[in-house]
Design an enzyme around this catalytic site. Structure first.
Site, mmCIF file in Angstrom:
data_model
loop_
_atom_site.group_PDB
_atom_site.id
_atom_site.type_symbol
_atom_site.label_atom_id
_atom_site.label_comp_id
_atom_site.label_asym_id
_atom_site.label_seq_id
_atom_site.Cartn_x
_atom_site.Cartn_y
_atom_site.Cartn_z
ATOM 1 N N GLU A 186 0.686 -1.223 -0.094
ATOM 2 C CA GLU A 186 -0.004 -0.027 -0.113
ATOM 3 C C GLU A 186 0.616 1.283 -0.023
ATOM 4 O OE1 GLU A 186 -2.645 0.065 3.151
ATOM 5 O OE2 GLU A 186 -3.986 1.626 2.440
ATOM 6 N N GLY A 215 -8.785 5.478 6.834
ATOM 7 C CA GLY A 215 -9.666 5.511 7.961
ATOM 8 C C GLY A 215 -8.946 4.367 8.966
ATOM 9 N N ALA A 216 -8.527 3.271 8.447
ATOM 10 C CA ALA A 216 -7.887 2.395 9.491
ATOM 11 C C ALA A 216 -6.325 2.226 9.722
ATOM 12 C CB ALA A 216 -8.533 0.928 9.263
ATOM 13 N N SER A 217 -5.574 2.707 8.541
ATOM 14 C CA SER A 217 -4.279 2.805 8.770
ATOM 15 C C SER A 217 -3.634 3.850 7.986
ATOM 16 C CB SER A 217 -3.553 1.443 7.941
ATOM 17 O OG SER A 217 -3.554 1.366 6.644
ATOM 18 N N THR A 218 -2.140 3.981 8.132
ATOM 19 C CA THR A 218 -1.649 5.225 7.591
ATOM 20 C C THR A 218 -0.247 4.891 7.304
ATOM 21 O OG1 THR A 218 -1.156 7.631 7.827
ATOM 22 C CG2 THR A 218 -0.675 6.322 9.788
ATOM 23 N N GLN A 219 0.202 5.275 6.096
ATOM 24 C CA GLN A 219 1.464 4.924 5.700
ATOM 25 C C GLN A 219 2.441 5.979 5.261
ATOM 26 O OE1 GLN A 219 -1.223 2.167 5.173
ATOM 27 N NE2 GLN A 219 -1.416 3.712 3.680
HETATM 28 N N1 CTP Z 1 -14.655 14.332 2.092
HETATM 29 C C1 CTP Z 1 -14.133 13.292 3.109
HETATM 30 C C2 CTP Z 1 -14.241 12.085 2.910
HETATM 31 C C3 CTP Z 1 -13.658 10.964 3.596
HETATM 32 N N2 CTP Z 1 -13.277 11.643 4.973
HETATM 33 C C4 CTP Z 1 -12.689 10.668 5.916
HETATM 34 O O1 CTP Z 1 -11.545 10.231 5.316
HETATM 35 C C5 CTP Z 1 -11.263 8.928 6.073
HETATM 36 C C6 CTP Z 1 -10.975 7.933 4.779
HETATM 37 O O2 CTP Z 1 -10.103 7.962 4.003
HETATM 38 P P1 CTP Z 1 -9.900 6.993 2.938
HETATM 39 O O3 CTP Z 1 -8.460 7.390 2.422
HETATM 40 O O4 CTP Z 1 -11.015 6.816 2.136
HETATM 41 O O5 CTP Z 1 -9.677 5.672 3.919
HETATM 42 P P2 CTP Z 1 -9.872 4.158 3.503
HETATM 43 O O6 CTP Z 1 -9.265 3.894 2.104
HETATM 44 O O7 CTP Z 1 -11.488 3.753 3.392
HETATM 45 O O8 CTP Z 1 -9.219 3.419 4.631
HETATM 46 P P3 CTP Z 1 -8.011 2.443 4.697
HETATM 47 O O9 CTP Z 1 -6.958 2.990 3.808
HETATM 48 O O10 CTP Z 1 -7.467 2.669 6.038
HETATM 49 O O11 CTP Z 1 -8.222 1.082 4.305
HETATM 50 C C7 CTP Z 1 -12.534 8.291 6.759
HETATM 51 O O12 CTP Z 1 -11.887 8.780 7.922
HETATM 52 C C8 CTP Z 1 -13.432 9.402 5.983
HETATM 53 O O13 CTP Z 1 -14.500 9.621 6.930
HETATM 54 C C9 CTP Z 1 -13.174 12.936 5.281
HETATM 55 O O14 CTP Z 1 -13.015 13.120 6.450
HETATM 56 N N3 CTP Z 1 -13.944 13.738 4.295
HETATM 57 CA CA CA Z 2 -6.892 4.101 1.530
#
Ligand code: CTP
Ligand code: CA
Length: 507
Positions: A186, A215-219
């Site tokens: 990732e 939402g669940a991890s950061t890189q």
């Molecule tokens: N306009 C937006 C859209 C999304 N979010 C927030 O951004 C985070 C999601 O970021 P994203 O990169 O989409 O995370 P995922 O890919 O779903 O999660 P992960 O990569 O950890 O699997 C979430 O907390 C969501 O609530 C936000 O604050 N404002």
């Molecule tokens: Ca993501």
């Protein structure tokens, strides 16, 4: 060929010259042949230019589904069919956001996970020309949400993946598999995307680091010197791209994505099991009821739900940025580094190098808070002001923003500033090296493009051979040569004409 024309034309003129004495129409014939010569040269040049013009471009396509913890997104990429190995040629053609939560949220009804993708798949079918469907590769990569579900319950995780697999197999595309990608992948593919889109890979130096907050991890991923990568093999990824070697440092912090880290903060503040939590990271006047299980059921929370706790608690904001920083500080562990340098939680990190692109939730949050182009100190002040603004005022000011996002911006902004400075060691001086970005040249920053480029072998290890002359250079050379030959023809015509006339006078 042009030389042949000139020789031919000179021969014709010589013959004409001889004809001249006998034929009264010689002048008209000479003019006629000269005009024909000019037309022939113009036709020749036009044909050469048109012939070598790039043919009408045919495109190829690739589809990647980003099954994130908070949502799934479908990306369709396109590139000119003959230019697969050129940097920057692959572009995002279409994006579809799947309605509903991420696939890991369907663990209790796995069938729904696959079903949730249908509308976006239909959009993809319409966005890729029908004749390309069967040769368009389609991949699904799941990230931290599914990593957590796998830790919690492998069987449910398999059922969710099976459900999406069933739907993806039934599409007209060339389905290539659905899998949970690793944190290293990732991070590293996010880095490839950023540097591919900004056309930095062919230059071999000065790459941009990648900061991704999900939402669940950061890189965090950036290029380092080879000797810096020796300390920790699990944080090292090496690539050879376009003839250049890259030694990347990368780390994925599971549970430090924006939603899971909030759970860490809530768990840490509810250790006593009280029925009300006064939270400085939420605006004054904000109040909602939360169940203890919504916080403590995550595999990121290692402490048990407090014994004294009831079913739920009232989550009430007090809006204080300084106190919020202290809450955030407690979810980081800065002791126990066994390497020469660490970021936090005992994780190795070499000194930061170069520019960085920060995307996903980094961009959403920092853009909303207007913190993308100011100094670190000013951003701290803006953050303090946002956190201390009463909740009623915030809602009035931003009636169109989802309440969940709005409520969390004080916490998320404080977390991002803390993570970047205390976590990764950016300082006031290096703060301006971070650019908060959503897209680069029209394509979203994220791991999906790099993942597809890698799986389709679209970035060669060695730089491909380039033609000795680009198309424009070739056409210029052709025009120049034709012009020269044309001038020679004119001169020859003139000198022959003069010779003919003088011969006639002698006779
Ligand atoms: N306009 C937006 C859209 C999304 N979010 C927030 O951004 C985070 C999601 O970021 P994203 O990169 O989409 O995370 P995922 O890919 O779903 O999660 P992960 O990569 O950890 O699997 C979430 O907390 C969501 O609530 C936000 O604050 N404002
Ligand atoms: Ca993501």
């Amino acid at each position: 060929m042009c030389g042949g024309c000139v020789v031919g034309a000179i021969y014709c003129i010589t013959v004409l010259c001889k004809m001249k004495e006998k034929n009264p129409w010689h002048k008209a014939v000479v003019i006629f042949i000269a005009v024909l010569g000019i037309i022939a040269i113009v036709a020749l040049v036009t044909t050469a230019v048109l012939q070598n013009k790039p043919l009408q471009q045919k495109f190829k396509y690739g589809i990647v589904l980003d099954a994130g913890s908070s949502h799934t997104a479908v990306y369709i990429y396109e590139w000119p069919a003959e230019k697969e190995n050129d940097t920057g040629r692959v572009k995002q053609k279409h994006f579809c956001q799947v309605k509903g939560p991420g696939i890991s949220s369907y663990s209790l009804s796995p069938e729904q996970a696959g079903h949730s993708l249908r509308l976006c798949i239909q959009e993809a079918v319409l966005n890729v020309p029908r004749r390309r469907h069967h040769e368009t590769p389609l991949y699904l990569g799941a990230t931290a949400g599914m990593r957590l579900l796998r830790m919690e319950n492998q069987s449910l995780c398999d059922q969710v993946l099976g459900s999406v697999e069933k739907v993806l197999q039934s599409t007209p595309f060339d389905y290539q598999g659905a899998r949970i990608i690793s944190g290293q992948e990732e991070g590293a593919f996010g880095w490839v995307t950023v540097n591919y889109l900004s056309d930095r890979l062919k230059q071999g130096s000065g790459t941009t680091g990648a900061l991704d907050l999900g939402g669940a991890s950061t890189q965090i991923t950036f290029a380092t010197n080879q000797d810096e990568t020796g300390e920790s093999a699990e944080n090292t990824v090496t690539f050879r791209l376009y003839g250049n070697d890259y030694f990347l440092y990368t780390h994925s912090f599971l549970c430090y994505g924006k939603d899971q880290v909030l759970k860490l903060a809530l768990a840490q503040q509810t250790q006593a099991g009280a029925s009300t939590l006064l939270d400085p990271c939420f605006n004054q006047g904000y109040s909602t009821n939360l169940s203890y299980s919504s916080v403590y059921s995550s595999p990121c929370i290692t402490t048990q739900k407090p014994l004294a706790a009831g079913e739920g608690f009232t989550h009430r904001g007090t809006g204080n940025a300084l106190q919020c920083q202290e809450v955030v500080r407690r979810i980081f562990n800065f002791s126990g580094c066994t390497f020469s340098h660490c970021s936090f939680n005992g994780v190795y990190q070499p000194p930061l190098q170069g520019q960085f692109g920060a995307f996903s939730a980094y961009y959403f949050v920092m853009n909303f808070l207007n913190l993308t182009s100011d100094t670190l100190e000013n951003n701290m002040e803006k953050m303090a002001r946002y956190c201390s603004t009463p909740w009623t005022q915030i809602k009035q000011q931003f009636p169109n923003v989802k309440e969940k996002y709005l409520a969390e911006y004080c916490f998320s902004g404080t977390y991002i500033l803390f993570l970047l400075t205390h976590g990764y060691n950016f300082t006031s001086d290096t703060w301006s090296n971070i650019k908060f970005i959503k897209k680069i040249s029209g394509s979203d920053a994220g791991w999906t493009l790099g993942y597809m480029l890698n799986l389709t072998n679209m970035i060669p290890a060695e730089a491909p051979d380039t033609p000795p002359l680009p198309h424009a250079g070739y056409v210029t050379l052709l025009l120049f040569t034709s012009l020269l030959l044309f001038l020679i023809l004119l001169c020859s015509l003139r000198s022959l004409w003069v010779r003919c006339t003088s011969q006639r006078q002698i006779i």
